[in-house]
Design an enzyme around this catalytic site. Structure first.
Site, mmCIF file in Angstrom:
data_model
loop_
_atom_site.group_PDB
_atom_site.id
_atom_site.type_symbol
_atom_site.label_atom_id
_atom_site.label_comp_id
_atom_site.label_asym_id
_atom_site.label_seq_id
_atom_site.Cartn_x
_atom_site.Cartn_y
_atom_site.Cartn_z
ATOM 1 N N LYS A 89 -6.789 5.589 -8.797
ATOM 2 C CA LYS A 89 -6.672 5.992 -7.400
ATOM 3 C C LYS A 89 -5.255 5.668 -6.947
ATOM 4 C CE LYS A 89 -6.894 4.020 -3.542
ATOM 5 N NZ LYS A 89 -5.807 4.775 -2.821
ATOM 6 N N GLY A 146 -7.706 9.206 -2.768
ATOM 7 C CA GLY A 146 -8.487 8.632 -1.684
ATOM 8 C C GLY A 146 -7.720 7.516 -1.008
ATOM 9 N N ASP A 147 -8.295 6.987 0.053
ATOM 10 C CA ASP A 147 -7.672 5.853 0.726
ATOM 11 C C ASP A 147 -8.388 4.569 0.319
ATOM 12 O OD1 ASP A 147 -10.053 5.953 2.179
ATOM 13 O OD2 ASP A 147 -9.118 6.790 3.969
ATOM 14 N N GLY A 148 -7.853 3.454 0.790
ATOM 15 C CA GLY A 148 -8.427 2.177 0.401
ATOM 16 C C GLY A 148 -9.820 1.955 0.933
ATOM 17 N N GLY A 151 -12.026 4.210 1.588
ATOM 18 C CA GLY A 151 -12.956 5.106 0.922
ATOM 19 C C GLY A 151 -13.058 4.838 -0.561
ATOM 20 N N VAL A 152 -12.302 5.589 -1.359
ATOM 21 C CA VAL A 152 -12.393 5.493 -2.812
ATOM 22 C C VAL A 152 -12.036 4.097 -3.309
ATOM 23 C CG1 VAL A 152 -11.468 6.386 -4.999
ATOM 24 C CG2 VAL A 152 -11.973 7.956 -3.123
ATOM 25 N N GLY A 153 -11.069 3.443 -2.676
ATOM 26 C CA GLY A 153 -10.714 2.088 -3.100
ATOM 27 C C GLY A 153 -11.896 1.135 -3.018
ATOM 28 N N GLU A 198 -1.680 -7.766 -8.195
ATOM 29 C CA GLU A 198 -0.228 -7.930 -8.082
ATOM 30 C C GLU A 198 0.096 -7.614 -6.627
ATOM 31 O OE1 GLU A 198 3.287 -7.829 -7.449
ATOM 32 O OE2 GLU A 198 3.221 -5.787 -8.237
ATOM 33 N N CYS A 213 8.007 -5.677 -3.762
ATOM 34 C CA CYS A 213 7.347 -6.971 -3.595
ATOM 35 C C CYS A 213 8.182 -8.114 -4.138
ATOM 36 C CB CYS A 213 5.969 -6.955 -4.268
ATOM 37 S SG CYS A 213 6.013 -6.416 -5.983
ATOM 38 N N GLU A 217 6.151 -10.952 4.908
ATOM 39 C CA GLU A 217 6.788 -9.926 4.090
ATOM 40 C C GLU A 217 7.100 -8.728 4.979
ATOM 41 O OE1 GLU A 217 6.126 -7.968 -0.294
ATOM 42 O OE2 GLU A 217 4.389 -8.054 1.028
#
Length: 479
Positions: A174, A205-207, A209-211, A249, A282, A382
């Protein structure tokens, strides 16, 4: 307008079960550049089912065959490098020259390093001379959900897919909905390389939803996620009910410790490193800790270098930085720059608003704050934009205390000509990686952090091991 409305499931491009259109925005223009479909539960279920069905056959495929398929993938990747660069430049704002060299180059680099590591990896080995009838077998974790971010798309896709494929895992990728086009090109490459149906699947998908569906799916054995610490925490909680293996990560707030004996290019190097990819890394060296005897000169240098960093559209060639990825990120960065001003940090370059001459697009002024203390918001959070904070220190012990006083632990940097001190610092700094005097880590070196920067390691042998289970066999008979 590019339209990418299909998913790659079980070796075929298939239409989504329900049409949920999502507009991908070009951050250089703020205009839509593509329309994709976001997956539903039925799409996720279909992809996971395909991966589960393909798992036994792929696990039994000899490692040499799996490695050879990744070698073929590298050759195909090189042929499509310009397509990948154009996609990433368009959708996430990487300047085209940088997209060609760094964004695309990261993918081929990681795949080549996995092949080198895998050819020497003992997928089966004796326990030791003391136990001639004990065997250690490394086998695939199983079905792996791979959730990747928008900021270094091919870097993260290849770190996950390359390791998973060689390890014998089947997978569902994803990619970020903010930068999906490059991943769909990559799916075409996986198909052309001849990976068996179901080994690699892609569902956009977005987090939420599919995430989330992947994180809680009972037939997913592992989640490998790169993104924010907040999302990593949510994934860990969601995966706990099914006791999945979770590899994270996450974010960082790296310290770049510049001692008085640092080489003359150390400050300039640190500023340019911070500004690379428009600060959307990051492992960016976002806190520059400078020893007091050279602090004032370092602030002057940093301000001068930042003022010389040019900003422009991603599609233009040249050495400049592009926009940040979207309006939400732009607004967050603006708020944090203002927070730095409000909390009393000294603004020596940049500031709020767009750079001069850029009235549209998510452009941020390259910004440097001096006289920051480590309790200020800009030193704690961050920012994920081209914003550097400078903090003075007196002693090595104070530098270590400030550097480690953060919930993050991804990458720290040390600039000194004293090798003994450098080695002391490397041991004392609480981070998964430490880089000295501008020297990057070498091929096959593990990437990853500790504390709220995540767990596990990506790249080389360590990246392979994260997708492998260890099986101990007693009573092994010679064949």
């Amino acid at each position: 307008m590019i339209e990418k409305r299909n998913f790659y499931i079980n070796g075929q491009w298939v239409a989504p079960s329900v049409t949920h259109d999502f507009q991908v925005i070009n951050p250089s223009t703020e205009e839509p550049c593509a329309v994709i479909s976001l997956g539903d539960q039925a799409d996720t279920d279909a992809a996971v089912a395909a991966a589960k069905a393909a798992l036994p056959g792929w696990m039994e495929t000899p490692a040499e065959t799996r490695i050879a398929m990744v070698e073929k993938l590298i050759a195909l990747y090189a042929e499509r490098s310009e397509d990948l660069a154009q996609a990433m430049s368009l959708e996430m704002g990487a300047p085209i020259d940088m997209a060609r060299s760094q964004q695309v180059g990261a993918g081929s680099w990681h795949l080549a390093n996995f092949i080198r590591a895998a050819k020497a990896f003992p997928f089966e080995r004796p326990l030791g001379d003391h136990a001639p009838n004990d065997q250690i077998i490394y086998e695939a974790v199983g079905v792996a959900a791979l959730i990747t971010p928008w900021n270094w798309p091919m870097n993260q896709v290849t770190l996950k897919v390359g390791a998973a494929a060689i390890a014998g895992c089947t997978m569902v990728l994803k990619p970020s909905e903010q930068s999906p086009l490059n991943a769909m090109i990559f799916a075409e490459l996986m198909d052309e390389a001849g990976f068996p149906p179901g080994v690699f699947n892609l569902v956009n998908g977005d987090g939420v939803g599919v995430g989330s569906q992947l994180s809680t799916h009972p037939d997913v054995d592992m989640v490998s996620f790169t993104g924010s610490t907040r999302a990593g925490t949510a994934i860990s909680k969601a995966a706990a009910d099914t006791l999945k293996k979770v590899h994270l990560e996450l974010g960082g707030k790296g310290a770049n410790v510049v001692f008085a004996d640092a080489d003359e290019k150390a400050v300039k190097r640190g500023v340019l490193h911070m500004m690379n990819n428009t600060g959307q890394s990051c492992n960016a060296p976002s806190r520059m800790l400078v020893q007091r005897p050279i602090y004032d000169a370092a602030v002057e240098t940093a301000a001068e270098v930042a003022k010389g960093v040019t900003v422009g559209p991603a599609m233009e060639e040249g050495r400049h930085i592009g926009p940040v990825v979207n309006e939400l990120q732009w607004g967050k960065i603006q708020d944090l720059i203002q927070k730095g001003i409000d909390e009393g940090a000294r603004l020596v370059a940049g500031g709020t608003g767009r750079p001069e001459g850029l009235n549209k697009g998510y452009y941020v002024r390259p910004t440097v704050f001096a006289d920051v203390n480590n309790q200020m918001t800009i030193a704690r959070e961050e920012i994920f934009g081209p914003v550097l904070t400078m903090i003075p220190f007196d002693t090595e012990e104070e530098a270590i205390e400030i550097a480690n006083d953060t919930p993050y632990g991804l990458t720290n940097y040390v600039q000194t000509q004293d090798n003994v001190r450098a080695n002391r610092m490397a041991r004392a700094l609480r981070s998964g990686m430490v880089e000295m005097n501008g020297k990057s880590r070498s091929a096959g070196s593990p990437f990853g952090g500790m504390k709220q920067s995540g767990n596990g390691r990506e790249g080389g042998v360590w990246g392979l091991e994260d997708f492998l289970e260890v099986k101990a066999v007693g009573g092994w008979a010679a064949e």
